[in-house]
Design an enzyme around this catalytic site. Structure first.
Site, PDB file in Angstrom:
ATOM      1  N   ARG A  63       1.101  -1.107  -0.443  1.00 27.25           N
ATOM      2  CA  ARG A  63       0.234   0.054  -0.071  1.00 27.25           C
ATOM      3  C   ARG A  63       0.613   1.274  -0.224  1.00 27.25           C
ATOM      4  NH1 ARG A  63      -4.218   2.946   4.200  1.00 27.25           N
ATOM      5  NH2 ARG A  63      -5.359   3.786   3.021  1.00 27.25           N
ATOM      6  N   HIS A  67       0.396   4.475  -3.023  1.00 26.13           N
ATOM      7  CA  HIS A  67       0.129   5.979  -2.285  1.00 26.13           C
ATOM      8  C   HIS A  67       1.795   7.054  -2.662  1.00 26.13           C
ATOM      9  CE1 HIS A  67      -3.093   5.241   1.182  1.00 26.13           C
ATOM     10  NE2 HIS A  67      -3.460   4.099  -0.119  1.00 26.13           N
ATOM     11  N   ASN A  95      -3.566   8.627   4.324  1.00 23.53           N
ATOM     12  CA  ASN A  95      -2.439   8.275   5.105  1.00 23.53           C
ATOM     13  C   ASN A  95      -2.664   8.253   6.788  1.00 23.53           C
ATOM     14  OD1 ASN A  95      -1.548   7.943   2.512  1.00 23.53           O
ATOM     15  ND2 ASN A  95      -0.177   9.944   2.622  1.00 23.53           N
ATOM     16  N   HIS A 195      -5.646  -6.112  -1.927  1.00 19.80           N
ATOM     17  CA  HIS A 195      -7.441  -6.144  -1.195  1.00 19.80           C
ATOM     18  C   HIS A 195      -7.378  -7.480  -0.946  1.00 19.80           C
ATOM     19  CE1 HIS A 195      -8.648  -1.588  -1.105  1.00 19.80           C
ATOM     20  NE2 HIS A 195      -7.460  -1.670  -1.140  1.00 19.80           N
TER      21      HIS A 195
HETATM   22  C1  HEM Z   1      -9.377   1.439  -5.859  1.00 25.97           C
HETATM   23  C2  HEM Z   1      -9.467   2.741  -4.848  1.00 25.97           C
HETATM   24  C3  HEM Z   1      -9.016   1.883  -3.666  1.00 25.97           C
HETATM   25  C4  HEM Z   1      -9.319   2.526  -2.472  1.00 25.97           C
HETATM   26  C5  HEM Z   1     -10.516   3.295  -2.522  1.00 25.97           C
HETATM   27  C6  HEM Z   1      -8.887   1.759  -1.289  1.00 25.97           C
HETATM   28  C7  HEM Z   1      -8.906   2.042  -0.072  1.00 25.97           C
HETATM   29  C8  HEM Z   1      -8.071   1.550   0.998  1.00 25.97           C
HETATM   30  C9  HEM Z   1      -8.991   1.542   2.172  1.00 25.97           C
HETATM   31  C10 HEM Z   1      -9.696   2.932   2.754  1.00 25.97           C
HETATM   32  C11 HEM Z   1      -7.894   0.933   2.999  1.00 25.97           C
HETATM   33  C12 HEM Z   1      -7.719   0.769   4.591  1.00 25.97           C
HETATM   34  C13 HEM Z   1      -6.997   1.831   5.884  1.00 25.97           C
HETATM   35  C14 HEM Z   1      -7.338   1.909   6.986  1.00 25.97           C
HETATM   36  O1  HEM Z   1      -7.868   0.715   7.426  1.00 25.97           O
HETATM   37  O2  HEM Z   1      -6.830   2.371   7.670  1.00 25.97           O
HETATM   38  C15 HEM Z   1      -7.428  -0.008   2.056  1.00 25.97           C
HETATM   39  C16 HEM Z   1      -5.900  -0.656   2.661  1.00 25.97           C
HETATM   40  C17 HEM Z   1      -5.209  -1.421   1.833  1.00 25.97           C
HETATM   41  N1  HEM Z   1      -4.976  -0.996   0.484  1.00 25.97           N
HETATM   42 FE1  HEM Z   1      -6.113  -0.168  -0.694  1.00 25.97          FE
HETATM   43  N2  HEM Z   1      -8.074   1.018  -1.960  1.00 25.97           N
HETATM   44  C18 HEM Z   1      -7.423   0.996  -3.188  1.00 25.97           C
HETATM   45  C19 HEM Z   1      -7.003   0.185  -4.779  1.00 25.97           C
HETATM   46  C20 HEM Z   1      -5.543   0.336  -3.403  1.00 25.97           C
HETATM   47  C21 HEM Z   1      -4.190  -0.228  -4.689  1.00 25.97           C
HETATM   48  C22 HEM Z   1      -3.860   0.002  -5.864  1.00 25.97           C
HETATM   49  C23 HEM Z   1      -4.190  -1.357  -3.512  1.00 25.97           C
HETATM   50  C24 HEM Z   1      -2.357  -1.880  -3.803  1.00 25.97           C
HETATM   51  C25 HEM Z   1      -2.059  -2.386  -5.629  1.00 25.97           C
HETATM   52  C26 HEM Z   1      -3.976  -1.045  -2.074  1.00 25.97           C
HETATM   53  C27 HEM Z   1      -3.495  -1.848  -1.061  1.00 25.97           C
HETATM   54  C28 HEM Z   1      -4.087  -2.100  -0.201  1.00 25.97           C
HETATM   55  C29 HEM Z   1      -4.043  -2.594   1.187  1.00 25.97           C
HETATM   56  C30 HEM Z   1      -2.670  -3.768   0.773  1.00 25.97           C
HETATM   57  C31 HEM Z   1      -4.048  -2.589   1.959  1.00 25.97           C
HETATM   58  C32 HEM Z   1      -3.841  -3.101   3.414  1.00 25.97           C
HETATM   59  C33 HEM Z   1      -2.409  -2.484   4.054  1.00 25.97           C
HETATM   60  C34 HEM Z   1      -2.242  -2.550   5.753  1.00 25.97           C
HETATM   61  O3  HEM Z   1      -3.220  -4.114   6.061  1.00 25.97           O
HETATM   62  O4  HEM Z   1      -1.462  -2.339   5.741  1.00 25.97           O
HETATM   63  N3  HEM Z   1      -4.829  -0.514  -2.275  1.00 25.97           N
HETATM   64  N4  HEM Z   1      -7.138   0.756   0.497  1.00 25.97           N
END
Ligand code: HEM
Ligand SMILES: *[C@@H]1O[C@H](CO)[C@@H](O)[C@H](O)[C@H]1NC(C)=O
Ligand SMILES: *[C@@H]1O[C@H](CO)[C@@H](O)[C@H](O)[C@H]1NC(C)=O
Length: 322
Positions: A63, A67, A95, A195
């Site tokens: 992630r 970002h 973030n 995800h």
């Molecule tokens: C399509 C639009 C996307 C949205 C709206 C989105 C939104 C989010 C949100 C809200 C979270 C949780 C954050 C939190 O609880 O603080 C999250 C976690 C995560 N996102 Fe996304 N995301 C998107 C695309 C992506 C992309 C493109 C990637 C990587 C290629 C990605 C990888 C991740 C990962 C791996 C997590 C878990 C991180 C952790 O556990 O530390 N996301 N995302």
């Protein structure tokens, strides 16, 4: 004779201009093969030990790369702490209290600096750590293009401007925001497959589990048990983004969507009667296709406006401009 020699002089000048101009500089998979042959194994070993301590760290590193790249390109800007001259990206809305993994990046950087001081950028470390994380959690591998340089500044306002879509986004907003970074709807769906690992906070899925109707009832109930309805209580309680296999980089995320078990609004919207339904269906039963589209999209994401040539710098410490 006169013609041919002035022609070759011109040819040399043109080639020199193309090679010398930093706008022509390209990323390449062998960028450090002479200057830092150990970089790949060094990054991999630190990521391996971090993920073996905590599986979620692999998700967090993936992630971070996303970002970083979406805000003014893959330039390591997300890693910069605030300074007296700028407020960085770490506390911007997408973030703050959310992105993590900075200590692991510091650890990687320290070991890489020991092996080859002043050579490898923090932006490239993020690209490698993301790939290694995916592989370690069981996903596909790919050759990472390298040669990015680090920004000397970071932008709180750019990180806050909506270039990173919020989890409340509509499908067309998701498509548009990826389009704005040169990524297609297909890239967006494949990348959302990230995800399949990692966690999210209650405050970001509360609206979905209490108010939305395109959600599996027992799944909603289970999530409600650790995410109270009242805003402010339990906001930081975590739930896995992939209810089936939270620590494996597989296609279960897409399966969940078919079963109305997407955790975020922005997850379920990918399979909700719209234009991306068929792609979600395809990925949910075709690991090879998901992996190959995911890899293509990760490489494309890594190509977003890098600093190259003599632009930017190679930071000594990923948290501070030199
Ligand atoms: C399509 C639009 C996307 C949205 C709206 C989105 C939104 C989010 C949100 C809200 C979270 C949780 C954050 C939190 O609880 O603080 C999250 C976690 C995560 N996102 Fe996304 N995301 C998107 C695309 C992506 C992309 C493109 C990637 C990587 C290629 C990605 C990888 C991740 C990962 C791996 C997590 C878990 C991180 C952790 O556990 O530390 N996301 N995302
Ligand atoms: C970031 O989160 C902290 C802790 O919750 C909070 O005090 C701070 O105001 C937030 N920063 C911004 C810019 O929203
Ligand atoms: C659910 O929707 C209602 C009506 O729009 C709203 O007042 C309430 O705050 C929402 N609840 C949650 C948990 O989002």
């Amino acid at each position: 004779m006169a013609f041919s020699s002035s022609f070759s002089v011109m040819f040399v000048v043109v080639v020199w201009m193309m090679v010398g101009s930093s706008s022509y500089a390209q990323l390449s998979t062998n960028f450090y093969s002479k200057s830092c042959p150990k970089v790949l194994s060094t990054v991999e070993s630190v990521v391996k030990s971090a993920v073996s301590k905590e599986k979620r760290m692999g998700a967090s590193l993936v992630r971070l790369f996303f970002h970083d790249c979406f805000v003014n390109g893959c330039d390591g800007s997300i890693l910069l702490d605030d300074t007296s001259s700028f407020t960085g990206e770490k506390t911007a809305a997408p973030n703050n209290n959310s992105v993590r993994g900075f200590n692991v990046v510091d650890d990687i950087k320290a070991k890489v600096e020991k092996a080859c001081p002043g050579v490898v950028s923090c932006a490239d470390i993020l690209a490698l750590a993301a790939r290694d994380s995916v592989v370690i959690l069981g996903g596909p591998g790919w050759d990472v293009k390298l040669g990015r340089r680090d920004s000397k500044t970071a932008s709180f306002s750019a990180a806050n401007s909506g270039v990173i879509p919020p989890p409340t986004a509509t499908l067309s907003q998701l498509i548009n925001r990826f389009q704005a970074r040169g990524l297609s709807a297909k890239d967006m769906v494949a990348l959302s497959g990230a995800h399949t690992i990692g966690k999210a906070r209650c405050v970001l899925f509360r609206g979905r589990i209490y108010n939305e109707t395109n959600i599996d009832t027992s799944f909603a109930k289970a999530r409600q048990s650790s995410c109270p309805r009242t805003s402010g209580s339990g906001d930081n309680n975590l739930a896995p983004l992939d209810v089936a296999t939270p620590d494996s980089f597989d296609l279960k995320y897409f399966n969940n969507l078919l079963n109305k078990k997407g955790l975020l609004h922005s997850d379920q919207i990918l399979f909700n009667g719209g234009s991306t339904d068929s792609l979600v269906k395809t990925y949910s039963s075709n690991t090879k296709k998901f992996y190959s589209d995911f890899v293509t999209a990760m490489i494309k994401m890594g190509d977003i406006t890098p600093l190259t040539g003599s632009n930017g710098e190679i930071r000594k410490n990923c948290r501070k401009p030199n």
